[in-house]
Enzyme design. Sequence first.
Site, PDB file in Angstrom:
ATOM      1  N   LYS B  75       0.854  -1.194   0.000  1.00 40.03           N
ATOM      2  CA  LYS B  75       0.000   0.000   0.000  1.00 40.03           C
ATOM      3  C   LYS B  75       0.888   1.241   0.000  1.00 40.03           C
ATOM      4  O   LYS B  75       1.930   1.254   0.685  1.00 40.03           O
ATOM      5  CB  LYS B  75      -0.858  -0.056   1.267  1.00 40.03           C
ATOM      6  CG  LYS B  75      -1.974   0.951   1.392  1.00 40.03           C
ATOM      7  CD  LYS B  75      -2.793   0.642   2.658  1.00 40.03           C
ATOM      8  CE  LYS B  75      -3.993   1.555   2.805  1.00 40.03           C
ATOM      9  NZ  LYS B  75      -4.852   1.202   3.954  1.00 40.03           N
ATOM     10  N   SER B 151      -9.596   0.760   2.882  1.00 39.20           N
ATOM     11  CA  SER B 151      -8.767   1.610   2.062  1.00 39.20           C
ATOM     12  C   SER B 151      -7.612   0.895   1.368  1.00 39.20           C
ATOM     13  O   SER B 151      -7.001   1.466   0.460  1.00 39.20           O
ATOM     14  CB  SER B 151      -8.184   2.741   2.926  1.00 39.20           C
ATOM     15  OG  SER B 151      -7.316   2.236   3.909  1.00 39.20           O
ATOM     16  N   SER B 175      -9.743  -1.579   7.033  1.00 37.44           N
ATOM     17  CA  SER B 175      -9.150  -1.361   5.713  1.00 37.44           C
ATOM     18  C   SER B 175      -8.381  -2.547   5.153  1.00 37.44           C
ATOM     19  O   SER B 175      -7.951  -2.516   3.999  1.00 37.44           O
ATOM     20  CB  SER B 175      -8.245  -0.126   5.746  1.00 37.44           C
ATOM     21  OG  SER B 175      -9.030   1.036   5.827  1.00 37.44           O
TER      22      SER B 175
END
Lengths: 71, 458
Positions: B75, B151, B175
């Site tokens: 990420k 996310s 997330s």
Amino acid sequence: MAQAPDDAAIDPEISAYVDAAARVLRLRIPAGQREGVGRHFARIALLARLVDAQAPAGGDMPAPVSAGSQA
Amino acid sequence: MKSAVEIARGVRAGTVRAAQVIADTLARIDAIDPGINAFTVRLDAQARRDADAIDASVAAGRDPGWLAGVPFAVKNLYDIAGVTTIAGARIHADRAPAARDATLVRRLKASGAILVGALNMDAYAYGFTTENTHYGATRNPHDPRLTAGGSSGGSAAAVAAGMVPLTLGSDTNGSIRVPASFCGVFGLRPTFGRLSRAGTLPFVHDLDVLGPFAASAKDLALAYDATCGADADDPVCSDRAWTPLEPALSQGIDGLRIAVCDGFFEHPLTAEAREAVQTAAKALAAERRVAIPEAERARAAAFVLTAGTAGSLYLSDLRARPDDFEPLSRDRLLAGALVPAAWIHRAQQFRRWYCAALEAVFDSVDALIAPSTPCPAFALGTETLSFDGMSMPARPNVGIFTQPISFAGVPVAAVPIAVGGPLPVGVQVIAAPWCEPVCLRVAAELERRGAAQAWVRS
């Protein structure tokens, strides 16, 4: 169909608070975003009220945030 | 796509060259990612060099590491040496490139894994849909009209699309678990403080946890085992002894007391999400039902704490350059910046009580099953979700079942369940603090019994 409890409407007091707090914090909220910010703040306020409704039994200490204290 | 276990086995044995693994991986990303938008940074040249070094180690008879040649991506809130860490946000784009890799990236590389890129996310990690105005939405590999969840949407989609077998994400309120559910892959949110967060951009310091995504419980365990350990660079990271997960996978679930969460976690659910919980419960013969006390209040407290902390974190930028913010979260951040300290303090007080109450549940239960999401993935741009007699704003409510769990800091595995519909949906396997092996034993057993299976595009 029921509305989710956090699908909050904007109370005039919320709008007044948002405007005043934004001025104190020197945050500019453009006119086009005022409703959106108010709606989000109203949702937070509703949920904060839910939290506030339970008197904490654990005294005044906030939650542990260090890993060691969660052991 | 081969699993991380298969790739590492082949590379370590010298039957597969890491250089070939990376060449195949990069070609697959070239072919697939334009339709998914999982990657925001590619590190092709560096990955090829690292692969050559792994192959040279094998040829010289040196140990190349347990994850030798396994491609992975992270990420884009993880520091990568020489790359600017943006956390999905344009306001960070002018920061200096990171001087060194985040701790977890360094540890995976030290195990022989090869970093191939950085992955898309909701700006600031504030969202559950990876709809990113500045860097584009990440699309669900099983239907590009749908959200990948967020996310850590890029991290889940990259595994589900078969581009890489391992990724790293972060989970503040769900997330990891939400995109794992929507994309149909495994994920792990370890105990708060278990994995080092050093070298990552924070969102909500009191809730943030890093963790891996993979296509099997075994790959998930290998990633966790390679990244676990104390780290003086993260003051929250525990030096408590940890148990490797990989050996635990073969232990089965004998002796484990497993129950299903009821009450707050039963509504609202689509038929598919309800079926996922029932399928997991049936496979595990989990007949007992347990109510997590005050789960709704915990979700509310997590929401307040998140809003207030995130608003405070970005206050100076909200003042100075509000137009550079992600439009989908700017109003939420502005609202959060106005949250009075008393509400945050109150949420933390409640958190103390709630952590103790949830730990008490684990006196009589070893693992809890709960839905990860109230529904399977929905269309990008969806504003309102309506099912099970409820109508609610989509973006704030996708994490309704993940927030009460992460608020207590307990470990959770996200497990994709083999349901009959056209889209995946997952469940959470929750254990007491520091009991990650319990989460993975249950996840592995669900896989063995055919109730759990990653949805990975071939």
